[in-house]
Design a protein around this motif. Structure first.
Motif, short mmCIF file in Angstrom:
data_model
loop_
_atom_site.label_atom_id
_atom_site.label_comp_id
_atom_site.label_asym_id
_atom_site.label_seq_id
_atom_site.Cartn_x
_atom_site.Cartn_y
_atom_site.Cartn_z
N PHE A 158 21.71 33.92 79.52
CA PHE A 158 22.04 32.89 78.54
C PHE A 158 23.40 32.30 78.82
CE2 PHE A 158 23.74 36.84 76.82
CZ PHE A 158 24.94 36.48 76.22
N GLU A 159 23.63 31.14 78.22
CA GLU A 159 24.92 30.47 78.33
C GLU A 159 25.54 30.41 76.94
OE1 GLU A 159 24.01 26.57 80.32
OE2 GLU A 159 22.15 27.69 80.69
N ILE A 160 26.85 30.21 76.91
CA ILE A 160 27.53 30.14 75.61
C ILE A 160 28.14 28.77 75.40
CG2 ILE A 160 29.55 31.00 74.36
CD1 ILE A 160 28.86 33.72 75.20
N SER A 161 27.97 28.26 74.21
CA SER A 161 28.64 27.01 73.86
C SER A 161 28.91 27.06 72.38
CB SER A 161 27.72 25.83 74.18
OG SER A 161 28.33 24.65 73.73
N SER A 162 30.10 26.69 71.97
CA SER A 162 30.34 26.72 70.53
C SER A 162 31.03 25.44 70.11
CB SER A 162 31.19 27.93 70.15
OG SER A 162 32.46 27.79 70.71
N SER A 163 30.94 25.14 68.85
CA SER A 163 31.65 23.97 68.34
C SER A 163 32.08 24.30 66.93
CB SER A 163 30.71 22.77 68.33
OG SER A 163 29.68 23.04 67.42
N ASP A 164 33.13 23.64 66.50
CA ASP A 164 33.63 23.90 65.15
C ASP A 164 32.72 23.25 64.13
OD1 ASP A 164 35.73 25.52 65.60
OD2 ASP A 164 37.17 23.89 65.90
N VAL A 165 32.20 24.03 63.21
CA VAL A 165 31.42 23.42 62.13
C VAL A 165 32.10 23.73 60.80
CG1 VAL A 165 29.22 23.63 63.36
CG2 VAL A 165 29.88 25.42 61.76
N GLU A 182 21.58 28.34 56.37
CA GLU A 182 22.10 26.96 56.42
C GLU A 182 23.27 26.87 57.42
OE1 GLU A 182 21.28 24.08 55.05
OE2 GLU A 182 23.11 23.09 55.75
N LEU A 183 24.20 27.83 57.33
CA LEU A 183 25.35 27.79 58.25
C LEU A 183 24.92 28.06 59.69
CD1 LEU A 183 28.16 29.51 56.13
CD2 LEU A 183 27.85 27.11 56.63
N ALA A 184 23.97 28.98 59.86
CA ALA A 184 23.45 29.27 61.21
C ALA A 184 22.85 27.99 61.80
CB ALA A 184 22.40 30.37 61.13
N SER A 185 22.15 27.26 60.95
CA SER A 185 21.48 26.04 61.39
C SER A 185 22.50 24.95 61.74
CB SER A 185 20.57 25.58 60.25
OG SER A 185 19.97 24.39 60.57
N ARG A 186 23.59 24.91 61.00
CA ARG A 186 24.66 23.95 61.31
C ARG A 186 25.21 24.24 62.70
NH1 ARG A 186 28.58 23.76 56.21
NH2 ARG A 186 26.73 23.48 54.92
N GLY A 201 22.48 23.51 65.35
CA GLY A 201 22.20 22.06 65.37
C GLY A 201 23.28 21.28 66.10
N THR A 202 24.54 21.65 65.86
CA THR A 202 25.64 20.94 66.50
C THR A 202 25.60 21.14 68.02
OG1 THR A 202 26.94 21.38 64.53
CG2 THR A 202 28.16 20.68 66.46
N VAL A 203 25.38 22.38 68.44
CA VAL A 203 25.37 22.68 69.87
C VAL A 203 24.11 22.08 70.54
CG1 VAL A 203 25.15 24.58 71.54
CG2 VAL A 203 26.88 24.69 69.74
N ALA A 204 22.99 22.10 69.81
CA ALA A 204 21.73 21.60 70.40
C ALA A 204 21.81 20.12 70.79
CB ALA A 204 20.58 21.82 69.42
N ASP A 228 16.16 20.16 74.83
CA ASP A 228 15.11 20.91 75.53
C ASP A 228 15.50 22.34 75.88
OD1 ASP A 228 13.39 18.72 75.41
OD2 ASP A 228 14.39 17.85 77.16
N CYS A 229 16.48 22.89 75.18
CA CYS A 229 16.87 24.30 75.40
C CYS A 229 16.52 25.10 74.13
CB CYS A 229 18.37 24.41 75.65
SG CYS A 229 18.88 23.57 77.16
N PHE A 230 16.67 26.41 74.22
CA PHE A 230 16.55 27.29 73.05
C PHE A 230 17.99 27.62 72.62
CE2 PHE A 230 12.02 28.56 72.85
CZ PHE A 230 11.57 27.93 74.01
N VAL A 231 18.37 27.17 71.44
CA VAL A 231 19.76 27.32 71.00
C VAL A 231 19.82 28.22 69.76
CG1 VAL A 231 21.86 26.13 70.25
CG2 VAL A 231 20.29 25.01 71.86
N ILE A 232 20.63 29.28 69.86
CA ILE A 232 20.72 30.27 68.77
C ILE A 232 22.06 30.14 68.03
CG2 ILE A 232 20.79 32.75 68.22
CD1 ILE A 232 19.38 33.19 70.96
N GLY A 233 21.99 29.99 66.71
CA GLY A 233 23.19 30.01 65.87
C GLY A 233 23.05 31.13 64.86
N SER A 234 24.17 31.67 64.41
CA SER A 234 24.11 32.81 63.50
C SER A 234 25.30 32.81 62.55
CB SER A 234 24.10 34.07 64.37
OG SER A 234 23.98 35.22 63.57
N ASP A 235 25.10 33.34 61.37
CA ASP A 235 26.21 33.44 60.42
C ASP A 235 26.08 34.70 59.57
OD1 ASP A 235 28.59 31.76 59.37
OD2 ASP A 235 27.63 32.58 57.58
N THR A 236 27.22 35.32 59.27
CA THR A 236 27.23 36.59 58.53
C THR A 236 28.14 36.52 57.31
OG1 THR A 236 26.91 37.78 60.61
CG2 THR A 236 27.76 39.07 58.77
#
Ligand SMILES: Cc1cn([C@H]2C[C@H](O)[C@@H](COP(=O)(O)OP(=O)(O)OP(=O)(O)O)O2)c(=O)[nH]c1=O
Length: 190
Positions: free
Chosen positions: A24-31, A47-51, A54-57, A62-70
């Protein structure tokens, strides 16, 4: 070839995903991590995981992008990351001698659709003395973590019992994640 992207700046999430032996690759953005107080904890973390996904996607079509929030939930109150020693002290005093829930939400954006899910794990803390809390805060560990502690580090000394997936507490419920990836057509090497 299918590409998997982890939309996170968290070194812990990177480490947990590495455990699964996937490329996998890593990419992050400030949300913006604020959310409506009317949302339940489960809806808030999804909702936050999706934000995040969604921002990175947007940069990885055409990739599989995973976001997560705790988040940590105690007595109906959602606790995020403490912003000061004072706030960490308040959080840890609340959590002392009691059970709280840790919610981690996940959003996976695939080329076809978005999948969201969450997991919840209950954690019980020992009764903590003021000295213990003070020592823990001075270690610096509380500050980038929901609820002001890290179960995987020095914070392990605070924990009496857990019920649920340990990895949900650390920030990524990996065994559920592989099952969801499989369901949506991501080709796992196993
Ligand atoms: C309760 C608990 C939380 N945490 C962490 C998991 C998350 O990284 C963090 C909660 O903050 P999050 O906003 O979920 O994540 P993050 O800002 O660290 O990373 P990103 O948004 O870039 O993916 O708290 C632990 O590491 N151990 C614990 O025991």
């Amino acid at each position: 070839m299918q590409r998997l992207i982890l939309a996170s700046s968290s070194p812990r999430r990177k480490e947990l995903l590495e455990n699964l032996r996937l490329n996998f690759e890593i990419s992050s953005s400030d949300v913006d991590e604020s959310f409506s107080e009317t949302l339940s904890p489960a809806d808030a973390v999804m909702e936050l995981a999706s934000r995040k996904s969604g921002t990175v996607a947007q940069n990885f079509p055409d990739c599989f992008v995973i976001g997560s929030d705790t988040v940590v939930v105690h007595d109906g109150m959602i606790l995020g990351k403490p912003e000061s020693g004072q706030e960490a002290l308040k959080m840890l005093k609340k959590l002392s001698g009691d059970t709280h829930s840790v919610y981690t939400g996940v959003s996976i954006i695939s080329p076809e659709k978005e999948t969201r899910f969450y997991e919840k794990t209950d954690v019980t803390f020992w009764e903590l003395s003021d000295e213990e809390i003070d020592t823990y805060i001075k270690s610096g560990e509380p500050f980038d973590k929901a609820g002001g502690y890290g179960i995987q580090g020095f914070g392990s000394m605070l924990v009496k019992e857990i019920s649920g997936d340990y990895y949900t507490v650390v920030g990524l419920p990996v065994s559920r994640l592989i099952r969801e990836l499989r369901k949506i057509g991501y080709n796992l090497p196993y």
